[in-house]
Design a protein around this motif. Structure first.
Motif, short mmCIF file in Angstrom:
data_model
loop_
_atom_site.label_atom_id
_atom_site.label_comp_id
_atom_site.label_asym_id
_atom_site.label_seq_id
_atom_site.Cartn_x
_atom_site.Cartn_y
_atom_site.Cartn_z
N THR A 115 -0.36 19.84 -27.15
CA THR A 115 -1.07 18.67 -26.65
C THR A 115 -0.76 17.44 -27.50
O THR A 115 -0.42 16.37 -26.98
N LEU A 116 -0.85 17.57 -28.81
CA LEU A 116 -0.54 16.45 -29.71
C LEU A 116 0.93 16.10 -29.67
O LEU A 116 1.31 14.92 -29.61
N LEU A 117 1.79 17.12 -29.68
CA LEU A 117 3.24 16.89 -29.65
C LEU A 117 3.64 16.17 -28.37
O LEU A 117 4.44 15.22 -28.38
N GLY A 118 3.07 16.61 -27.24
CA GLY A 118 3.39 15.98 -25.98
C GLY A 118 2.99 14.51 -25.94
O GLY A 118 3.71 13.67 -25.40
N GLY A 119 1.85 14.18 -26.55
CA GLY A 119 1.42 12.79 -26.58
C GLY A 119 2.34 11.92 -27.39
O GLY A 119 2.72 10.81 -26.98
N VAL A 120 2.73 12.40 -28.56
CA VAL A 120 3.63 11.62 -29.43
C VAL A 120 4.99 11.43 -28.76
O VAL A 120 5.54 10.32 -28.72
N LEU A 121 5.55 12.51 -28.22
CA LEU A 121 6.88 12.43 -27.61
C LEU A 121 6.88 11.57 -26.36
O LEU A 121 7.85 10.85 -26.08
N ALA A 122 5.80 11.63 -25.58
CA ALA A 122 5.75 10.83 -24.34
C ALA A 122 5.74 9.34 -24.65
O ALA A 122 6.25 8.54 -23.85
N ASP A 123 5.17 8.94 -25.80
CA ASP A 123 5.19 7.54 -26.18
C ASP A 123 6.50 7.15 -26.86
O ASP A 123 6.87 5.98 -26.87
N ARG A 124 7.21 8.12 -27.44
CA ARG A 124 8.47 7.82 -28.14
C ARG A 124 9.69 8.04 -27.24
O ARG A 124 10.52 7.16 -27.07
N TRP A 125 9.82 9.24 -26.68
CA TRP A 125 10.95 9.56 -25.80
C TRP A 125 10.80 8.93 -24.43
O TRP A 125 11.78 8.54 -23.81
N GLY A 126 9.57 8.94 -23.93
CA GLY A 126 9.31 8.56 -22.55
C GLY A 126 8.62 9.69 -21.82
O GLY A 126 8.68 10.85 -22.23
N ARG A 127 7.94 9.34 -20.73
CA ARG A 127 7.18 10.34 -19.97
C ARG A 127 8.12 11.36 -19.31
O ARG A 127 7.91 12.57 -19.39
N ARG A 128 9.15 10.85 -18.63
CA ARG A 128 10.06 11.72 -17.88
C ARG A 128 10.78 12.71 -18.80
O ARG A 128 10.86 13.91 -18.50
N SER A 129 11.29 12.23 -19.92
CA SER A 129 12.01 13.10 -20.85
C SER A 129 11.11 14.20 -21.40
O SER A 129 11.51 15.35 -21.52
N THR A 130 9.87 13.83 -21.72
CA THR A 130 8.93 14.82 -22.24
C THR A 130 8.58 15.86 -21.19
O THR A 130 8.53 17.07 -21.47
N LEU A 131 8.34 15.42 -19.95
CA LEU A 131 8.02 16.35 -18.86
C LEU A 131 9.18 17.31 -18.62
O LEU A 131 8.98 18.53 -18.46
N LEU A 132 10.40 16.80 -18.60
CA LEU A 132 11.56 17.66 -18.35
C LEU A 132 11.76 18.66 -19.49
O LEU A 132 11.99 19.85 -19.25
N ALA A 133 11.66 18.18 -20.73
CA ALA A 133 11.84 19.08 -21.87
C ALA A 133 10.79 20.19 -21.87
O ALA A 133 11.11 21.37 -22.10
N ALA A 134 9.54 19.83 -21.57
CA ALA A 134 8.47 20.81 -21.57
C ALA A 134 8.66 21.84 -20.45
O ALA A 134 8.51 23.05 -20.67
N HIS A 135 9.00 21.39 -19.25
CA HIS A 135 9.15 22.32 -18.13
C HIS A 135 10.36 23.23 -18.31
O HIS A 135 10.28 24.44 -18.05
N LEU A 136 11.47 22.67 -18.74
CA LEU A 136 12.67 23.50 -18.94
C LEU A 136 12.44 24.50 -20.08
O LEU A 136 12.84 25.67 -19.99
N GLY A 137 11.79 24.05 -21.14
CA GLY A 137 11.48 24.96 -22.24
C GLY A 137 10.54 26.07 -21.81
O GLY A 137 10.74 27.25 -22.16
N ALA A 138 9.50 25.73 -21.04
CA ALA A 138 8.56 26.74 -20.57
C ALA A 138 9.24 27.75 -19.66
O ALA A 138 8.98 28.96 -19.76
#
Length: 423
Positions: free
Chosen positions: A69-92
């Motif tokens: 939850t914390l990691l996703g928040g930090v990355l979404a503000d740094r990488w961007g929303r789309r990049s974070t969503l894709l990384a999380a879904h592909l990793g999962a």
């Protein structure tokens, strides 16, 4: 036909296409997220783990969720929303496929923790992206639809999970992975990056320290030291503790009353059916009222519903109480999400979301840990304690509401002043 069109316009009209692709990705994600519902059964039935060891592994998933939850928040503000969503879904998806064929319990525990990380990372990014693309006047509708999609997806997941678990645990994990990939495909093909990366607003830094230019750069600590926001998070935590009673303490109370597991399933199913059938009508119902008032009424209804269980001995009383607290949950969902979005500075939206979402894993720990002790020592009076918590939350929203509204107005004014700088 005109009435139906008017209802649709009030419920979902005017929302941008990007929102609907995000909504579709969330629905697919939730409908396919069923393997972890049966993780403890998989560990004990297929891998020979003891009940205590299975609990540790499931706990590892929860711990990973807090980190994610914390990691996703930090990355979404740094990488961007789309990049974070894709990384999380592909990793999962990759982790779920690996989990399907893993045999050693130590490896499964590590994978479960990592799956917890990747499953929780999308939540802040999803909400931040919705706030990015949906105009302020339509966000209540958007968050209402998000809550509806989440519950509809979970209902579908519960049905599919039971059928797949009886057929094959391997299929359970692989279908989950495939659904996660499908959600990733929707995001990759249809969702653009929504983070505008605005310039840091000097007014935001100076408003905290009183010394422009000497303020600490904004980050996760900004959300963790924002007293107005943390007061709202604390009230949301109380609401989450109430909500968690249905999956943690209520089954124990129903068993003590001599009710069968099927009775518990009926109570839970009733709540889910009410949300799926009625949630879309909520925005029009609550629109004329202040958000703090709606939250006070909703938490008051939850207090009444759970407090009613102090006299519950048979199924009809449990079902009636479930109707009351579910209506409270339905009313609370849109304003709760919208206030959370309104209190976050634009460049810290996902970080604020991540702190907000920590309330749920925290409540999932506190509710069973303290609730079990309370039920053991207080018996049915435990539900009076739960009711009092709901009343405290209701009063808290009424008291905190005016200050929250002034804070939101100040943030909006600062954003308007900063717009020429951004352009």
């Amino acid at each position: 036909m005109r009435a139906l069109r008017r209802w649709w316009d009030d419920t979902a009209g005017g929302l941008p296409a990007t929102f609907w692709y995000l909504w579709s990705g969330l629905l697919i994600n939730r409908a396919g997220a069923f393997a972890l519902l049966f993780l403890s059964l998989y560990l004990t039935a297929a891998r020979g783990a003891s009940e205590s060891l299975a609990g540790v592994v499931v706990g590892a998933y929860g711990a990973g969720g807090a980190v994610g939850t914390l990691l996703g928040g930090v990355l979404a503000d740094r990488w961007g929303r789309r990049s974070t969503l894709l990384a999380a879904h592909l990793g999962a998806a990759a982790l779920m496929a690996e989990l399907a064929f893993s045999r050693h319990l130590a490896v499964i525990a590590v994978l479960a923790a990592l799956v917890g990380v990747t499953h929780s990372m999308p939540s802040p990014a999803f909400v931040a992206a919705i706030v990015d693309v949906v105009p302020e006047e339509r966000r209540s509708r958007a968050f209402n639809l998000q809550f509806w999609a989440f519950n509809l997806g979970m209902a579908v997941a519960s049905l599919l999970a039971g059928m797949l678990a009886e057929a094959s645990f391997v299929a359970l994990f692989l279908v989950d992975a495939a659904a996660t990939l499908a959600a990733a495909a929707v995001i990759a093909l249809k969702v653009p990056e929504t983070l505008a990366r605005p310039a840091r607003m000097a007014v935001e830094g100076s408003s905290r320290s009183g010394r422009p230019g000497r303020a600490r750069p904004p980050g996760l600590h900004t959300a963790l030291t924002d007293r107005t926001f943390l007061a709202f998070v604390g009230l949301t935590f109380l609401l989450a503790v109430l909500t968690m009673q249905t999956s943690t303490i209520m089954p124990l109370a129903m068993r003590a009353d001599g009710l069968r597991p099927s009775a518990y399933g009926l109570v839970v199913a009733l709540g889910g059916a009410l949300i799926v059938a009625g949630q879309l009508f909520v925005p029009r119902l609550i629109e004329p009222y202040r958000k703090s008032s709606v939250l006070a009424v909703s938490t008051g209804l939850m207090a009444l519903g759970f407090g009613t269980l102090v006299v519950a001995d048979d199924l009809p009383v449990y079902l009636g109480a479930a109707v009351i607290w579910t209506i409270g949950q339905m009313l609370a969902a849109p304003p709760n999400a919208q206030i959370n979005a309104d209190l976050a500075p634009p460049h810290l939206r996902a970080r604020y979301q991540s702190v907000f979402y920590l309330t749920f894993p925290a409540a999932s720990f506190v509710a069973p840990a303290l609730g079990g002790l309370s039920l053991q020592h207080l018996g049915e009076r435990h539900w009076l304690v739960v009711g009092v918590l709901g009343v405290v939350a209701a009063v808290g929203h009424l008291l905190a509401g005016p200050h929250r509204e002034r804070r939101v107005a100040a943030l909006r004014a600062a954003q308007r002043e900063a717009e020429p700088v951004r352009g």
